[in-house]
Scaffold this motif. Structure first.
Motif: not given
Ligand code: ASP
Length: 582
Positions: A63-67, A104-108, A121-126
């Motif tokens: 498992l990974g974060r945000e799965f 994928k591993t989230p960018p933050f 965070r704006m780029k990955y607003r979702y």
């Protein structure tokens, strides 16, 4: 069935229940042979416990974060309770799980305390929107929206949509324009506000209108402005200014009660625009604290101190209890007023010491007796510090207004949990636009002059004195709404356009529809619009409206997630008959 419950729902009383949850993995912690997963959805977080029997499956399919997973199991009491979250007494002992989608591993990190910078965070607003903090802001926004709607609905206001593709009539800000494929070389504009439509609705007899509506203004972006923003836009017929102030003061009270549990017993204070300028140096006073501006022209001039004698305005504030400011602090304040944003060449001060002596930075020109005169004028007491600025009137007043706010901030007088609404009334009808060399409407050209000032519209020298039936509602030093009683007769509206330097042809070309409508039975009317994003940010205790908008633009007006604005392809350009400048 993906879920029987949400991740925020289960409590000790559910112990023993078989449940199914679906959500996003916030964290994974392995303790020896067992694995703990925090599962998140919009409603909260629930801890899942994967026992030893899952180890092979978890090794094969980590498992990974945000799965996104679905997990089934039994609600069990935790041995190690977490009092910080509502579900902290229980966990789900998992019997079966499915990975619905890997991530994928989230960018933050998607947590309150994130490691992501603004742009990322704006780029990955979702992803940002998954964070609790941002979610709470949007929830607040929705509650404010409901609260305003409920209030307006209960008062007989009707929500009527008005078009977004309209005619360009720039007056105030610049319009965003939209080319029309079917009408080559012609353009729509996006509305800066539904102003003329809501007035036309009054002519049509819909005597109480509202809309929570997007507005578009192509302005140079100052910090914390959005090119598209939302207004609670309202208009009423057969009302005078008093009716409007009462109706919308009650709306604010209703919202404050529902959102913050704050009740305002008294009527909101009212201040004329003239007083706001004189005592606070701006038209949106922060009245959470006093520290009024004091005009020192009479007291300070004539002592052979050139800086004062040559100044259009000498103005002071009294900072309570600040006589003990050190030299260093005063030097630093002096540097502060010299910053280009403030633009003063210096700061003069007088310390009214606790022992009753007064020392100033200009002792050469002002003896103790004169300084006592300053103190009297500023109502300073021993222990206070008097700060004085001098120079050109407008700039000096503005600078002092900034210094007042800065001192208020430094002295902790601007508590964001204290709310002080204020009506500013009797705005000037016109203001002089230096760059354009002409008078422009201070609010907008549809605002009615005070009836007793209408005749002054024939006399240019009186323009600065003409007051309007216009008002703003100010909260903690921020304008949250503004409106006016409108002109509703064709001849007065024509007079107004003429005063703004519009020829009859131009007025007809731009606003013929409105002038025409005024000839078919226009009722007396007026209204107001609230900056909805701003109102939410103030209620949420934040400085930035961006935090309260699901998909905001950045400070340069860009959507960095979509990468907009962007070029369009040649075929589209051809269709629109638009050629690009090289
Ligand atoms: N349309 C105005 C504005 O956008 C508000 C009003 O006069 O009702 O500021």
């Amino acid at each position: 069935m993906y879920r029987t419950h949400t991740c925020g729902e289960l409590r000790l009383e559910h112990q023993g229940t078989q449940v199914s949850l679906s959500g996003w993995i916030q964290t994974i912690r392995k303790f020896g042979s067992i694995t703990f997963v925090d599962l998140r959805d919009r409603y909260g977080i629930t801890q899942l416990l994967f026992g030893e029997s899952f180890n092979d499956q978890l090794d094969a399919q980590p498992l990974g974060r945000e799965f996104v997973i679905q997990a089934k199991g039994t609600v069990t009491e935790r041995s190690n309770k977490n009092p910080n979250i509502p579900t902290g007494d229980i966990e789900i002992t998992i019997s079966e799980f499915t990975i619905l989608n890997a991530a994928k591993t989230p960018p933050f990190t998607v947590q309150d305390d994130t490691d992501g910078g603004d742009e990322l965070r704006m780029k990955y607003r979702y992803l940002d929107l998954r964070r609790n903090i941002v979610k709470q802001n949007l929830e607040l926004r929705y509650r404010v929206n409901r609260s305003a709607r409920n209030y307006l609905d209960s008062r007989g206001f009707m929500d009527i949509e008005t078009p977004f593709l309209i005619k360009s009539t720039p007056e105030g800000a610049r319009d965003f324009v939209v080319p029309s494929r079917m009408n080559p070389n012609e353009f729509y504009a996006l509305p800066q506000s539904p102003q003329t439509f809501k007035q036309l609705l009054m002519v049509s007899g819909y005597d109480r209108y509202y809309q929570i509506v997007k507005c578009f203004r192509d302005e140079d972006l100052r910090a914390d402005r959005q090119p598209e923003f939302t207004q609670i836009d309202c208009e009423m017929s057969f009302v005078d200014q008093e009716d409007i102030l009462n109706t919308f003061e009650n709306m604010m009270k209703h919202i404050f009660m529902e959102i913050k549990g704050i009740s305002f017993e008294d009527a909101f204070p009212r201040m004329t625009w003239d007083d706001a300028m004189e005592f606070y140096g701006n038209d949106k006073p922060d009245i959470r604290f006093d520290m009024k501006l004091v005009n020192m022209n009479d007291t300070a001039k004539g002592a052979n101190f050139k800086v004062f004698d040559d100044a259009e305005l000498v103005v002071a504030i009294c900072a309570k209890g600040c006589a003990e400011y050190t030299r260093k602090q005063l030097d630093e304040l002096t540097e502060w007023v010299k910053r280009p944003q403030i633009g003063m060449s210096g700061l003069i001060y007088a310390r009214y010491n606790a022992d009753g002596t007064i020392k100033s930075s200009v002792d050469k020109f002002f003896d103790e007796e004169k300084l006592k005169g300053w103190a009297a004028k500023c109502q300073a007491e021993p222990g206070d510090l008097i700060l004085v600025l001098a120079g050109k009137e407008e700039r000096t007043r503005k600078a002092m207004s900034e210094l007042r706010l800065e001192m208020g901030e430094r002295l902790g007088l601007r508590d964001k949990n204290v709310f002080k609404p204020l009506w500013v009334i009797d705005f000037p009808l016109f203001e002089y636009a230096e760059e354009e060399n002409r008078w422009v409407a201070r609010h907008h050209p549809f605002t009615s002059p005070k009836p007793e000032h209408i005749e002054w519209m024939n006399d240019l020298s009186k323009y600065a004195d003409i007051k309007a039936n216009a008002y703003d509602i100010v909260l903690n030093g921020t304008e949250v709404g503004g409106g006016s009683i409108r002109i509703f007769q064709r001849d007065l509206q024509e007079k107004m356009f003429a005063a703004l330097g519009m020829s009859p042809e131009e007025a007809n070309h731009k606003f013929g529809f409105l002038l025409g409508a005024f000839e078919y039975g226009a009722p007396p009317h007026g209204g107001i619009a609230f900056g909805f994003d701003r109102l939410c940010s103030l209620l949420g205790g934040s400085e930035t409206i961006r935090d309260f908008i699901a998909f905001p633009k950045n400070n340069s007006g860009r959507d960095v997630m979509l990468d907009a604005p962007s070029a369009i392809d040649q075929a589209q350009l051809n269709e629109l008959k638009i050629s690009l400048v090289k």
